[in-house]
Design an enzyme around this catalytic site. Structure first.
Site, PDB file in Angstrom:
ATOM      1  N   ARG A  28      19.963  22.731   4.625  1.00 63.06           N
ATOM      2  CA  ARG A  28      20.523  21.453   3.854  1.00 63.06           C
ATOM      3  C   ARG A  28      20.028  21.013   2.646  1.00 63.06           C
ATOM      4  NH1 ARG A  28      22.926  16.710   7.033  1.00 63.06           N
ATOM      5  NH2 ARG A  28      20.705  15.956   7.003  1.00 63.06           N
ATOM      6  N   CYS A  52      -4.167 -11.935  -9.863  1.00 61.76           N
ATOM      7  CA  CYS A  52      -4.426 -11.046  -8.551  1.00 61.76           C
ATOM      8  C   CYS A  52      -5.455 -11.854  -7.748  1.00 61.76           C
ATOM      9  CB  CYS A  52      -4.755  -9.819  -8.983  1.00 61.76           C
ATOM     10  SG  CYS A  52      -5.330  -8.713  -7.492  1.00 61.76           S
ATOM     11  N   CYS A  55      -8.583  -9.783  -7.394  1.00 61.81           N
ATOM     12  CA  CYS A  55      -9.728  -9.512  -8.582  1.00 61.81           C
ATOM     13  C   CYS A  55     -10.884 -10.306  -8.419  1.00 61.81           C
ATOM     14  CB  CYS A  55      -8.861  -9.518  -9.841  1.00 61.81           C
ATOM     15  SG  CYS A  55      -7.845  -8.143 -10.343  1.00 61.81           S
ATOM     16  N   ASN A  77      -8.760 -11.404   6.712  1.00 62.94           N
ATOM     17  CA  ASN A  77      -7.401 -11.532   6.225  1.00 62.94           C
ATOM     18  C   ASN A  77      -6.940 -13.236   6.289  1.00 62.94           C
ATOM     19  OD1 ASN A  77      -4.646 -11.799   5.708  1.00 62.94           O
ATOM     20  ND2 ASN A  77      -4.695  -9.527   6.153  1.00 62.94           N
ATOM     21  N   ASP A  78      -6.787 -13.847   5.170  1.00 63.59           N
ATOM     22  CA  ASP A  78      -6.420 -15.044   5.176  1.00 63.59           C
ATOM     23  C   ASP A  78      -5.166 -15.641   6.232  1.00 63.59           C
ATOM     24  OD1 ASP A  78      -8.639 -15.695   3.338  1.00 63.59           O
ATOM     25  OD2 ASP A  78      -7.209 -14.957   1.712  1.00 63.59           O
ATOM     26  N   GLY A 161       5.920  -1.414   0.941  1.00 60.56           N
ATOM     27  CA  GLY A 161       5.552  -2.970   1.502  1.00 60.56           C
ATOM     28  C   GLY A 161       4.254  -3.475   1.038  1.00 60.56           C
ATOM     29  N   SER A 163       1.648  -5.707  -0.826  1.00 63.87           N
ATOM     30  CA  SER A 163       2.070  -6.983  -1.296  1.00 63.87           C
ATOM     31  C   SER A 163       1.161  -7.267  -2.438  1.00 63.87           C
ATOM     32  CB  SER A 163       1.651  -7.871  -0.225  1.00 63.87           C
ATOM     33  OG  SER A 163       0.291  -7.982   0.094  1.00 63.87           O
ATOM     34  N   HIS A 166      -3.447  -4.295  -6.291  1.00 68.43           N
ATOM     35  CA  HIS A 166      -4.888  -4.053  -6.244  1.00 68.43           C
ATOM     36  C   HIS A 166      -5.257  -3.216  -5.207  1.00 68.43           C
ATOM     37  CE1 HIS A 166      -9.056  -5.717  -7.745  1.00 68.43           C
ATOM     38  NE2 HIS A 166      -9.247  -4.831  -6.720  1.00 68.43           N
ATOM     39  N   HIS A 168      -6.594  -1.577  -2.242  1.00 66.82           N
ATOM     40  CA  HIS A 168      -7.280  -2.133  -1.065  1.00 66.82           C
ATOM     41  C   HIS A 168      -6.645  -1.546   0.325  1.00 66.82           C
ATOM     42  CE1 HIS A 168      -3.631  -4.392  -1.096  1.00 66.82           C
ATOM     43  NE2 HIS A 168      -3.706  -4.697   0.345  1.00 66.82           N
ATOM     44  N   GLN A 170      -6.484  -2.139   4.897  1.00 70.13           N
ATOM     45  CA  GLN A 170      -6.625  -3.010   5.866  1.00 70.13           C
ATOM     46  C   GLN A 170      -7.199  -2.638   6.891  1.00 70.13           C
ATOM     47  OE1 GLN A 170      -3.204  -5.903   6.449  1.00 70.13           O
ATOM     48  NE2 GLN A 170      -2.176  -4.828   5.041  1.00 70.13           N
ATOM     49  N   GLU A 184      -1.664   9.732  21.212  1.00 70.55           N
ATOM     50  CA  GLU A 184      -2.496  11.073  20.907  1.00 70.55           C
ATOM     51  C   GLU A 184      -3.488  11.261  21.919  1.00 70.55           C
ATOM     52  OE1 GLU A 184      -3.763  10.457  16.918  1.00 70.55           O
ATOM     53  OE2 GLU A 184      -1.516  11.165  16.059  1.00 70.55           O
ATOM     54  N   GLN A 325      14.585  13.896  11.364  1.00 70.48           N
ATOM     55  CA  GLN A 325      15.091  15.053  10.987  1.00 70.48           C
ATOM     56  C   GLN A 325      14.716  15.340   9.533  1.00 70.48           C
ATOM     57  OE1 GLN A 325      17.754  15.529   8.578  1.00 70.48           O
ATOM     58  NE2 GLN A 325      18.085  17.339   8.624  1.00 70.48           N
TER      59      GLN A 325
HETATM   60 ZN   LIG Z   1      -6.689  -7.153  -8.846  1.00 69.76          ZN
HETATM   61 ZN   LIG Z   2      -3.273  10.675  14.615  1.00 69.11          ZN
END
Ligand SMILES: [Zn+2]
Ligand SMILES: [Zn+2]
Ligand SMILES: [Zn+2]
Length: 351
Positions: A28, A52, A55, A77-78, A161, A163, A166, A168, A170, A184, A325
């Site tokens: 395909r 930012c 920064c 995290n704020d 997504g 935000s 810069h 980084h 999480q 797993e 797929q």
């Molecule tokens: Zn920055």
């Molecule tokens: Zn894995």
């Protein structure tokens, strides 16, 4: 029908880590496309952005000031998704409305004070600093008695997504195993019980022998497009030694982890000459106090781009309702990534 004939026609492939299937439709790839065309993501061109919040020296939304850090910087995290306080709570109404309190700690780790310095453009020393920071965070969080899993992940690009551009990642540490690591974990354990061997050590040997899905490697790590990949340019980073977590890597291996992450992300950026978006993250042994000898450290890259800097894959229709797929085969994706080279397109000498 032999293996090569089978995978040249529509077929499904088993993901042994998740025990689920992916459909592959190699015929395909030529079909016409009239879907979404987004704008390519340009890498940031400024080393410091006064707006930012990541920064150095700038104020964050909660009013906290980000210090004038010079290497990596980690903070709680704020606006965390999980909170560390509270007792365990369990609700069960008729066995159908089931809920449990989930405790967790969410942190942000800046890779560098530089607003524009992404993993593919970092020096070996800077990358080692990031790997060391990941390792320290994993070790510190693993020592908290109620933390049973630590997820380190990076969302790169607006398409995924992210935000803030810069560079980084999480870190979410929580009291129970998340869905995918739990599946797993079961697969790794079942394989170890049945064969007295490691699923991912065995899988890596198969891939290294066959070679066609191996994108790059060094003495300590290999990057493959897994046989069962769902996303067009999905890759799996595997340690060559059987270790369960970052804190079990030796010094030289930490340098080599930085090396292999730089090389795969250069290849990604080169593919469509764009700041290639992805979600990536490490899967490591649970931190519940058990040894988890069955666990094998690895990282997944899940990039959404399909055929250019602006055309992405969507998980819709049959994929949302049935089975994921893909049209581009994992073998073709690996060939494209091998071809992409390891000199970053922004560092190439002009013709
Ligand atoms: Zn920055
Ligand atoms: Zn894995
Ligand atoms: Zn292993």
């Amino acid at each position: 029908m032999n293996f090569q004939e089978l995978i040249a026609s529509p077929h499904k492939r088993l993901n042994p880590l998740l025990q689920e299937w992916v459909l592959v439709s190699p015929q395909r790839t030529q079909r016409p496309w009239q879907g979404e065309v987004g704008k390519p993501s340009e890498p940031s061109s400024v080393t410091y952005d006064p707006n930012c919040y990541l920064c150095p020296g700038n104020k964050r939304a909660g009013g906290v000031q980000t210090p004038r850090y010079t290497e990596t910087y980690v903070f709680d995290n704020d606006f965390p998704a999980l909170l560390p306080d509270g007792d365990s709570q369990h609700c069960d109404e008729e066995g159908l409305l089931v809920a449990e309190r989930e405790r967790g700690i969410c942190r942000v780790l800046c890779f560098s004070p530089r607003h524009d310095l992404t993993i593919p453009r970092m020096s070996a020393r800077e990358l080692r600093g990031v790997v060391d920071a990941w390792t320290e965070q994993f070790s510190a969080l693993a020592q908290i008695s109620w933390i049973r899993h630590v997820e380190i992940f990076e969302n790169r690009g607006e398409l995924m997504g992210a935000s803030n551009p810069h560079p980084h990642c999480q870190i979410w540490a929580n009291a129970t195993l998340p869905n995918l690591p739990a599946r797993e974990s079961k697969s790794l354990r079942d394989y170890a019980v049945e064969k007295r061997l490691c699923l991912l050590c065995d899988y890596l040997q198969v891939e290294l022998q066959r070679g066609e899905r191996v994108v790059c490697q060094n003495e300590a790590f290999a990057v493959v497009v897994p046989f069962w990949a769902i996303w067009p340019f999905e890759t799996l980073v595997l340690s060559k030694r059987h270790v369960g977590s970052l804190d079990h890597l030796q010094g030289g291996e930490r340098d080599l982890l930085g090396d292999v992450l730089r090389r795969i992300t250069i290849r990604y950026d080169n593919l469509f000459e764009t700041a290639f978006p992805y979600s990536m993250g490490f899967h490591q042994r649970p931190t519940d106090g058990e040894a988890h000898e069955e666990w094998h450290l690895h990282a997944h890259y899940f990039p959404p781009l399909l055929r250019s800097a602006t055309v992405r894959k969507f998980m819709v229709g049959y994929e949302l309702l049935g089975t994921p797929q893909r049209d581009l085969t994992p073998e073709s994706a690996a060939a494209r990534l091998i071809e992409a080279g390891e000199t970053h397109y922004l560092d190439r000498a002009p013709l």
